[in-house]
Design an enzyme around this catalytic site. Structure first.
Site, PDB file in Angstrom:
ATOM      1  N   HIS A  72     -13.963  -8.488  -5.622  1.00  5.61           N
ATOM      2  CA  HIS A  72     -12.896  -7.500  -5.390  1.00  5.61           C
ATOM      3  C   HIS A  72     -12.834  -6.403  -6.435  1.00  5.61           C
ATOM      4  O   HIS A  72     -11.801  -5.741  -6.564  1.00  5.61           O
ATOM      5  CB  HIS A  72     -11.525  -8.185  -5.382  1.00  5.61           C
ATOM      6  CG  HIS A  72     -11.315  -9.114  -4.245  1.00  5.61           C
ATOM      7  ND1 HIS A  72     -10.714  -8.741  -3.069  1.00  5.61           N
ATOM      8  CD2 HIS A  72     -11.632 -10.417  -4.097  1.00  5.61           C
ATOM      9  CE1 HIS A  72     -10.658  -9.780  -2.249  1.00  5.61           C
ATOM     10  NE2 HIS A  72     -11.209 -10.815  -2.859  1.00  5.61           N
ATOM     11  N   LYS A 128       1.387   0.932  -5.979  1.00  5.63           N
ATOM     12  CA  LYS A 128       0.277   0.024  -6.267  1.00  5.63           C
ATOM     13  C   LYS A 128       0.434  -0.429  -7.705  1.00  5.63           C
ATOM     14  O   LYS A 128       1.272   0.112  -8.434  1.00  5.63           O
ATOM     15  CB  LYS A 128      -1.071   0.725  -6.068  1.00  5.63           C
ATOM     16  CG  LYS A 128      -1.167   2.088  -6.772  1.00  5.63           C
ATOM     17  CD  LYS A 128      -2.446   2.824  -6.427  1.00  5.63           C
ATOM     18  CE  LYS A 128      -2.435   3.531  -5.089  1.00  5.63           C
ATOM     19  NZ  LYS A 128      -3.271   2.951  -4.061  1.00  5.63           N
ATOM     20  N   ARG A 129      -0.341  -1.417  -8.144  1.00  3.28           N
ATOM     21  CA  ARG A 129      -0.273  -1.800  -9.538  1.00  3.28           C
ATOM     22  C   ARG A 129      -0.557  -0.599 -10.424  1.00  3.28           C
ATOM     23  O   ARG A 129      -1.298   0.303 -10.050  1.00  3.28           O
ATOM     24  CB  ARG A 129      -1.293  -2.918  -9.825  1.00  3.28           C
ATOM     25  CG  ARG A 129      -0.826  -4.275  -9.360  1.00  3.28           C
ATOM     26  CD  ARG A 129       0.450  -4.727 -10.042  1.00  3.28           C
ATOM     27  NE  ARG A 129       0.183  -5.133 -11.402  1.00  3.28           N
ATOM     28  CZ  ARG A 129       0.143  -6.388 -11.833  1.00  3.28           C
ATOM     29  NH1 ARG A 129       0.382  -7.379 -10.996  1.00  3.28           N
ATOM     30  NH2 ARG A 129      -0.093  -6.670 -13.087  1.00  3.28           N
ATOM     31  N   LYS A 182      -6.439   3.852 -11.315  1.00  2.00           N
ATOM     32  CA  LYS A 182      -5.768   4.279 -10.084  1.00  2.00           C
ATOM     33  C   LYS A 182      -5.150   5.673 -10.255  1.00  2.00           C
ATOM     34  O   LYS A 182      -4.845   6.345  -9.302  1.00  2.00           O
ATOM     35  CB  LYS A 182      -4.707   3.265  -9.682  1.00  2.00           C
ATOM     36  CG  LYS A 182      -5.284   1.889  -9.324  1.00  2.00           C
ATOM     37  CD  LYS A 182      -4.185   0.904  -8.945  1.00  2.00           C
ATOM     38  CE  LYS A 182      -4.678  -0.524  -8.726  1.00  2.00           C
ATOM     39  NZ  LYS A 182      -5.263  -0.757  -7.389  1.00  2.00           N
ATOM     40  N   THR A 187      -5.761  -1.508   0.100  1.00  2.00           N
ATOM     41  CA  THR A 187      -5.254  -1.937   1.395  1.00  2.00           C
ATOM     42  C   THR A 187      -3.944  -1.197   1.681  1.00  2.00           C
ATOM     43  O   THR A 187      -3.570  -1.013   2.836  1.00  2.00           O
ATOM     44  CB  THR A 187      -4.998  -3.462   1.430  1.00  2.00           C
ATOM     45  OG1 THR A 187      -4.342  -3.840   0.217  1.00  2.00           O
ATOM     46  CG2 THR A 187      -6.298  -4.228   1.549  1.00  2.00           C
ATOM     47  N   LYS A 236      -2.180   0.593   5.151  1.00  2.00           N
ATOM     48  CA  LYS A 236      -0.806   0.401   5.618  1.00  2.00           C
ATOM     49  C   LYS A 236      -0.122   1.747   5.886  1.00  2.00           C
ATOM     50  O   LYS A 236       0.592   1.908   6.871  1.00  2.00           O
ATOM     51  CB  LYS A 236       0.001  -0.415   4.594  1.00  2.00           C
ATOM     52  CG  LYS A 236      -0.515  -1.847   4.456  1.00  2.00           C
ATOM     53  CD  LYS A 236       0.029  -2.588   3.236  1.00  2.00           C
ATOM     54  CE  LYS A 236      -0.856  -3.813   2.940  1.00  2.00           C
ATOM     55  NZ  LYS A 236      -0.662  -4.359   1.591  1.00  2.00           N
TER      56      LYS A 236
HETATM   57  C1  T68 Z   1      -7.849  -5.686  -5.525  1.00  2.00           C
HETATM   58  N1  T68 Z   1      -7.941  -6.523  -6.684  1.00  2.00           N
HETATM   59  C2  T68 Z   1      -8.685  -4.441  -5.623  1.00  2.00           C
HETATM   60  N2  T68 Z   1      -7.033  -8.033  -8.189  1.00  2.00           N
HETATM   61  O1  T68 Z   1      -8.349  -3.730  -6.787  1.00  2.00           O
HETATM   62  C3  T68 Z   1      -8.420  -3.583  -4.398  1.00  2.00           C
HETATM   63  N3  T68 Z   1      -7.540  -9.504 -10.430  1.00  2.00           N
HETATM   64  O2  T68 Z   1      -9.245  -2.454  -4.393  1.00  2.00           O
HETATM   65  C4  T68 Z   1      -8.674  -4.402  -3.140  1.00  2.00           C
HETATM   66  O3  T68 Z   1      -8.258  -3.699  -2.012  1.00  2.00           O
HETATM   67  C5  T68 Z   1      -7.928  -5.716  -3.189  1.00  2.00           C
HETATM   68  O4  T68 Z   1      -8.233  -6.422  -4.381  1.00  2.00           O
HETATM   69  C6  T68 Z   1      -8.261  -6.610  -2.023  1.00  2.00           C
HETATM   70  O5  T68 Z   1      -9.644  -6.720  -1.880  1.00  2.00           O
HETATM   71  C7  T68 Z   1      -6.866  -7.221  -7.101  1.00  2.00           C
HETATM   72  O6  T68 Z   1      -5.814  -7.146  -6.510  1.00  2.00           O
HETATM   73  C8  T68 Z   1      -6.079  -8.853  -8.660  1.00  2.00           C
HETATM   74  O7  T68 Z   1      -4.943  -8.868  -8.238  1.00  2.00           O
HETATM   75  C9  T68 Z   1      -6.453  -9.767  -9.744  1.00  2.00           C
HETATM   76  C10 T68 Z   1      -5.663 -10.843 -10.008  1.00  2.00           C
HETATM   77  C11 T68 Z   1      -6.047 -11.681 -11.026  1.00  2.00           C
HETATM   78  C12 T68 Z   1      -7.163 -11.415 -11.754  1.00  2.00           C
HETATM   79  C13 T68 Z   1      -7.911 -10.323 -11.434  1.00  2.00           C
END
Ligand code: T68
Length: 823
Positions: free
Chosen positions: A364, A555-556, A561, A665, A669
């Site tokens: 991811h 988003k985070r 980002k 994602t 949405k």
């Molecule tokens: C996200 N990753 C991607 N990670 O950033 C995003 N990481 O582009 C993608 O759409 C999404 O995954 C789904 O594929 C994350 O959300 C984490 O949350 C995470 C959590 C713990 C450790 C590392």
């Protein structure tokens, strides 16, 4: 086994029957009568009533699954960001109207009960929410599947702002009771930690075994995952850690009460709290404990189930794929090897042949710092046998590499599962790649970059191992539930088949040219904005003007980002207007909405949050901007807020540096809810733009190859600062302390970082972004044209259903089949 009896009959689906059940739950479940019941009593009774209706289906699904022993998908994920359950359960069982009528007939406010639910925030962001969408789709598509994860006692922290700075509060999501879970302490399994390894003999044969120093119990909690109106209910099984009694007693008997309690706390700490780090895992011991804990419980659980049926584990690949949601569950690979070789006495090669066919790995990320590694020191201390197994896997793997590329020492070092610098450590992504049947990225561009860059050596060795499955979102939660107005409009136009077959939204395309449809589409958007105004007023006491363009970035918070890019645009507008270089009458009235949590230890991200709030205070108080420009930043962005915010949005900000966002994602949405995207050529934005066409997407900025070039040439952010006056003015305002009461030191780290390093090329993309925003303004001024584009966005969003993602996983990776629940 004795003959099974049929599960009790499905309850009558009438308002009267529902009401009887509800009152019974209130009286006997909560011990109160209607008059004296609290909102929480009523919520719990309602939840349990709905649960009863799903129960028969759940039992039937489980029985059917048991009888058919079809190939299943076991989704292993450390996170599930579920969102509220009640609405979804009502939707899936088609009980919303009955429940509302019933509850209201008792004089109870139905919506108040829905709002009483605390969402289970057992995930950080995209990755956890994706897992939740996937289990929804699997259930809706009748696919035998189980989700495995951790029942964190505290989910993602609750964000509050104190003077604009993020302050975290523990998310005690279980405090008012948890009507959706079913604990099964009798099915607890034991998991070992620490200790040593040794040789021993079994029937004259030498074997290796692990002697753990301590054990922990894993208690499963089952959650229903109801399919949409299909009578199927799959299971999500989350593990909670407890101390083992044996262990307690041992210490207790030695008279050391405090030590016994300490041991208990130690065990229970394992599932205590979700790590709030996204993208930059901290390598903490407790996190490795969590990972091994849930994976060991899940494997044991699954294997016990098939073994009960006398199943031959040599055929395991025909029975299951364990899908690894990122590297967090990868320790499952040596765990399965340990079970087969040490516990069951298989030959290594035999065990490896099976292991290599049951795991598949989803990556991811693209950020190098996000690739998980565990120091050999820590792994050896916590899981000594697993480390030995990893070494052996690595040895044999490097033999394969050596055979293919003799005398290529550099390559061996690059590909080794064990890194040597800066410390000896296990590269979990490499282990997953070596062990997995398939490795997939989460959007076309991301999968390409995995093949070309992050895992290039592996792709050269095993080109067929690599594949793509573009992410998706569930239309049930993110359109049908979140946007009832638009759902009804769509259903009226093309029927309701879209809920489970989202490609049917294509049927809306001709309506983009229908003035009456566009008018009604706008009406829905306007109503959604009013709903948001209401929600924000209640939730945060903030006010927004529903007549302005709603421009949203949620988003985070992460530098890649680029929330800063959007903020600089806002600051620049403010600067130009207040300095008289721009007539406010020429500025499109906009509400800039932000929602973002920062990892508690991520200082730059927290600074940026502080700055967004500080800029917000300044521009929201500026009389010259009254009614024209405004920032809102509701605290604690979560699934519940997303469901209200996204349907109201006009403009979706997807502005990461190209080549950094794996997929995104949120972008999907917004599209599905009729917002237009301003975005870079990154992640799934690329696919969105291909689907809607350039006329219906605001593309800007460097693409990935261009980014590479700029970086290779030696990027100098100051050259942009010097040559773009508006950028300089905006940054200078921050540097001078305009937003921090004249104190220059407060936001100095942000400014100096942007001017010296600017790792994510904010300054390089500034002008392109501002130009694209000018195109947005022009487009928005043409109301009919804008609505037309919005309708086209919705019509083309079918591809992004998580049902489609599941089909792709089935075709490309799992090769499992749909199984009707009722024959
Ligand atoms: C996200 N990753 C991607 N990670 O950033 C995003 N990481 O582009 C993608 O759409 C999404 O995954 C789904 O594929 C994350 O959300 C984490 O949350 C995470 C959590 C713990 C450790 C590392």
């Amino acid at each position: 086994m004795t003959q099974q009896t049929a599960p009790i009959a499905i309850r009558e689906r009438t308002v009267d029957a529902f009401t009887r059940e509800f009152l019974r739950e209130l009286n006997f479940g909560q011990g109160v009568d209607v008059e004296r019941s609290s909102v929480n009593d009523r919520y719990l009774a309602l939840a349990r009533t709905v649960r009863h209706y799903l129960m028969t289906r759940w039992i039937e699904t489980l029985r059917h699954q048991w009888e058919h022993q079809a190939k299943s998908v076991a989704y292993l994920s450390a996170e599930y960001l579920l969102g509220r359950q009640l609405d979804n359960a009502l939707l899936a069982s088609d009980l919303t109207d009955i429940a509302r009528t019933s509850v209201e007939s008792l004089g109870i406010d139905f919506d108040e009960l829905r709002d009483a639910e605390i969402e289970p925030g057992l995930g950080n962001g995209g990755l956890g929410r994706l897992a939740a969408c996937f289990v929804d789709s699997l259930a809706t598509m009748n696919i035998p599947a189980v989700g495995y994860g951790i029942r964190y006692e505290y989910g993602i922290f609750e964000q509050t702002f104190v003077d604009g700075w993020q302050v975290e509060k523990a998310d005690d999501w279980l405090r008012l009771g948890s009507p959706w879970e079913f604990p099964h302490p009798e099915a607890a399994v034991e998991v070992g930690f620490g200790g040593t390894t040794e040789d021993h003999e079994v029937d004259g044969e030498k074997r290796r075994r692990w002697v753990p120093a301590w054990n922990v119990l894993g208690v499963p909690y089952n959650y229903m995952v109801p399919g949409y109106e299909n009578g199927r209910v799959n299971t999500l099984r989350l593990w909670s850690a407890r101390a083992t009694h044996a262990f307690d007693l041992q210490i207790f008997n030695s008279g050391d009460y405090e030590e016994a309690v300490r041991a208990q706390t130690f065990a229970e700490n394992i599932s205590k709290v979700l790590y709030p780090e996204d993208s930059t895992p901290q390598g903490k011991e407790l996190r490795l404990q969590q990972q091994y804990f849930f994976v060991a419980c899940s494997l044991r659980d699954f294997l016990d189930r098939v073994l009960l049926r006398g199943f031959d584990l040599h055929n395991l690949p025909e029975r299951v794929t364990f899908q690894l949601n990122d590297t967090h569950p990868v320790i499952a690979v040596p765990e399965l090897m340990r079970i087969l070789v040490d516990e069951r006495g298989w030959k290594w090669d035999e065990a490896w042949a099976v292991t290599q066919r049951v795991f598949a790995y989803t990556c991811h990320t693209l950020l190098p710092e996000a690739l998980e590694v565990w120091s050999v020191e820590l792994l050896g201390r916590l899981l000594p046998r697993h480390l030995e197994i990893i070494y052996r896997i690595n040895e044999e793997f490097l033999e394969v590499v050596r055979t293919r590329w003799p005398d290529d020492e550099l390559r061996l070092r690059r590909m080794s599962i064990i890194a040597e610098h800066p410390e000896r450590a296990v590269r979990m992504a490499f282990l997953a790649t070596v062990a997995g049947v398939k490795v997939n990225g989460v959007a076309e561009l991301h999968s390409q970059l995995l093949r070309d860059k992050v895992l290039a050596d592996f792709a050269e060795l095993w080109p067929d191992k690599f594949t793509n499955v573009t992410n998706g979102i569930t239309p049930r939660r993110f359109l049908k539930l979140a946007n009832p107005g638009l759902s009804d409009l769509i259903t009226e136009a093309i029927g309701d088949g879209w809920v489970t077959d989202l490609d049917r939204l294509e049927g809306l395309l001709p309506l983009a040219d229908d003035a009456e449809f566009r008018r009604r589409f706008r009406e829905v958007k306007a109503a959604n904005k009013l709903r948001l105004v209401d929600m924000l007023a209640h939730r945060d006491g903030s006010t927004i003007d529903p007549d302005t363009m709603l421009d949203v970035m949620v988003k985070r918070l992460h530098e890649y980002k680029r929330q800063m890019l959007k903020l600089l645009h806002v600051i620049s507008l403010y600067e130009q207007v207040t300095r008289g270089r721009l007539d406010i009458a020429d500025v499109t009235p906009r509400t800039f909405a932000f929602g973002a949590k920062a990892a508690p230890g991520y200082r730059m991200a927290k600074q940026i949050i502080g700055l967004i709030n500080a800029v917000g205070r300044t521009i929201n108080d500026e009389p010259a901007l009254e009614g024209r420009l405004r920032i809102v930043f509701p605290a604690n962005y979560n699934v519940t807020l997303a469901e209200c915010l996204i349907p109201a949005a006009d403009l979706s900000e997807q502005i990461s540096l190209a080549g950094k966002e794996a997929s995104g994602t949120g972008n999907m949405k917004f599209m599905l809810n009729g917002a237009l995207t301003i975005g870079t050529d990154d992640g799934a934005n690329v696919e969105i733009r291909q689907l809607v066409g350039d006329d219906n997407f605001f593309l800007f900025g460097l693409d990935e190859p261009a980014v590479e070039k700029v970086v290779a040439a030696g990027y100098r952010p100051t050259s942009f600062y010097e040559s773009i006056p508006n950028l300089r003015h905006a940054l200078d305002l921050v540097a001078r302390g305009t937003f921090s009461g004249g104190d220059r030191s407060v936001f100095e780290p942000i400014v100096s970082n942007l001017l010296s390093e600017d790792r994510f090329l904010v300054l390089a993309d500034f002008q392109a972004y501002v130009d694209a925003q000018a195109r947005v303004d022009v487009a928005y001024a043409d109301t009919e044209g804008w609505t037309r584009s919005a309708v086209i966005n919705v019509a083309r969003a079918g591809f992004f259903s998580s049902d489609r993602s599941m089909r792709d996983y089935l075709d490309r990776i799992w090769h499992a089949r749909q199984v009707a629940t009722r024959p």
